[in-house]
Design an enzyme around this catalytic site. Sequence first.
Site, PDB file in Angstrom:
ATOM      1  N   SER A  22       0.827  -1.195   0.000  1.00 25.42           N
ATOM      2  CA  SER A  22       0.000   0.000   0.000  1.00 25.42           C
ATOM      3  C   SER A  22       0.869   1.256   0.000  1.00 25.42           C
ATOM      4  CB  SER A  22      -0.889  -0.018   1.250  1.00 25.42           C
ATOM      5  OG  SER A  22      -1.928   0.925   1.146  1.00 25.42           O
ATOM      6  N   PRO A  23       0.379   2.356  -0.574  1.00 25.43           N
ATOM      7  CA  PRO A  23       1.136   3.613  -0.511  1.00 25.43           C
ATOM      8  C   PRO A  23       1.335   4.057   0.937  1.00 25.43           C
ATOM      9  CG  PRO A  23      -0.641   3.765  -2.125  1.00 25.43           C
ATOM     10  CD  PRO A  23      -0.875   2.508  -1.347  1.00 25.43           C
ATOM     11  N   CYS A  25       3.234   7.288   2.909  1.00 31.49           N
ATOM     12  CA  CYS A  25       4.003   8.527   2.838  1.00 31.49           C
ATOM     13  C   CYS A  25       5.235   8.444   3.731  1.00 31.49           C
ATOM     14  CB  CYS A  25       3.136   9.711   3.230  1.00 31.49           C
ATOM     15  SG  CYS A  25       1.922  10.159   1.967  1.00 31.49           S
ATOM     16  N   ALA A  61       2.102   8.765  -1.990  1.00 28.32           N
ATOM     17  CA  ALA A  61       1.433   9.779  -2.782  1.00 28.32           C
ATOM     18  C   ALA A  61       2.457  10.712  -3.411  1.00 28.32           C
ATOM     19  CB  ALA A  61       0.464  10.576  -1.905  1.00 28.32           C
ATOM     20  N   GLN A 103       1.203   6.382  -6.899  1.00 25.97           N
ATOM     21  CA  GLN A 103      -0.070   6.972  -6.506  1.00 25.97           C
ATOM     22  C   GLN A 103      -0.015   8.464  -6.793  1.00 25.97           C
ATOM     23  OE1 GLN A 103      -1.321   7.777  -2.329  1.00 25.97           O
ATOM     24  NE2 GLN A 103      -2.919   6.235  -2.710  1.00 25.97           N
ATOM     25  N   TYR A 185      -8.271  13.871   0.906  1.00 26.08           N
ATOM     26  CA  TYR A 185      -7.501  14.685  -0.020  1.00 26.08           C
ATOM     27  C   TYR A 185      -8.410  15.177  -1.149  1.00 26.08           C
ATOM     28  CZ  TYR A 185      -3.793  12.973   2.912  1.00 26.08           C
ATOM     29  OH  TYR A 185      -3.027  12.688   4.025  1.00 26.08           O
ATOM     30  N   ARG A 233      -8.030   4.688  -5.507  1.00 31.51           N
ATOM     31  CA  ARG A 233      -8.233   4.503  -4.062  1.00 31.51           C
ATOM     32  C   ARG A 233      -9.400   5.366  -3.623  1.00 31.51           C
ATOM     33  NH1 ARG A 233      -4.109   3.845   0.976  1.00 31.51           N
ATOM     34  NH2 ARG A 233      -4.491   1.678   0.369  1.00 31.51           N
ATOM     35  N   LEU A 304      -5.746  -3.235   8.609  1.00 32.95           N
ATOM     36  CA  LEU A 304      -5.612  -4.237   9.670  1.00 32.95           C
ATOM     37  C   LEU A 304      -5.818  -5.659   9.156  1.00 32.95           C
ATOM     38  CD1 LEU A 304      -7.127  -2.564  12.859  1.00 32.95           C
ATOM     39  CD2 LEU A 304      -4.723  -2.891  12.224  1.00 32.95           C
ATOM     40  N   ARG A 327       1.368  -1.128   7.387  1.00 29.97           N
ATOM     41  CA  ARG A 327       2.165  -1.258   8.611  1.00 29.97           C
ATOM     42  C   ARG A 327       2.730  -2.667   8.833  1.00 29.97           C
ATOM     43  NH1 ARG A 327      -1.813   1.733  12.726  1.00 29.97           N
ATOM     44  NH2 ARG A 327      -3.322   0.878  11.237  1.00 29.97           N
TER      45      ARG A 327
END
Length: 370
Positions: A22-23, A25, A61, A103, A185, A233, A304, A327
């Site tokens: 996953s993206p 930052c 991003a 992304q 965003y 997304r 999660l 994560r």
Amino acid sequence: MAKLLEPLTLRGTTFANRIWVSPMCQYSCDAEGAPGVPTDWHLVHLGGLAVGGAALVLTEAAAVVPEGRISPQDAGLWNEEQARGWTRIVDFVHSQGVAIGVQLAHAGRKASTYRPWAGQQGSVPPADGGWETVGPSALAFGGYATPTELDLDGIARVVTGFAEAARRADAAGFDVVELHAAHGYLLHQFLSPVSNHRTDAYGGDLAGRSRLLLEVLDAVRAVWPQEKPVLVRLSTSDWVPGGWDVAESVELTRELAAHGADLIDASSGGNAPEQQIPVGPGYQVPNAARIRRETGVPVAAVGLILEPAQAEQLLVSGDADAVFLARPLLADPRWPQRAAQALHAPEAVAWPPQYVRATRAPVPFVQPRV
């Protein structure tokens, strides 16, 4: 073969498995000397994730215009210097047999903020390297600065920015682009009645609020090769009464597919400080499952998803076509390789020859701390 470890094909691209990065930052570009240009940190970070066996690595991003950055230290793709910086990362990821996507994003009213470890919160003032922000309406997010409402010329510049960034992404060798229409965003801000109070063609009903995202998708598809996938997304719910919700996400997904989107990356939240999110393992999966079930459009689940058996089950049950991890991969970049061992198919995920000695003895799967 476990479903999690099976290939998945979108358009002309086949991903070796369904474990995707996953993206995330990193807030680690040089804000003054080379704003928006990825650094050695990005090469090591993304390269390490590619070595770990995921089939698709998405970058963080990348802002399509300077004022679209979340923080002054964010990555970008609004000029050729940034594109050259991404090329060496793309080349390394490809050398590991892994696909890579970027992304594309604009932070809108949530731009010009301090990076998380700065010791300060809120908007960075122009005197300290920040800038004035823009949004669909002059409505601030929480304690952030109030944005300037975009006029029609400003909206047109946003569309052009996304298209030009996609053109650079193709030249840099990226396999995938993802449009960031989530987490509060700019594109999400236009979608949600919480942040979009416009009365012109870009506000009001669902058709008006989704107009900008569809125009961006059309502009990107016009310059992005037909054989390469475009992901979107979405925040599938604002988690506030009267906000964007999963029913509208279902309707929008049908439109996105008709305009050339290939997969929905189903996340949620981020547009309203008062959101009430029922966080728990796989808490966003039901929204992803509903979108997939009611539209037939491929969907990736995120949020999660911690254990291989959990990821495998949501694919087997038809709730999603792939999983994005964030994560858990920061805690353990070898998660895909360990997952293959836990699912009794260690040969299904490649190991670099430099690391293959690690496969000679069983490596137990250790639940990462997140």
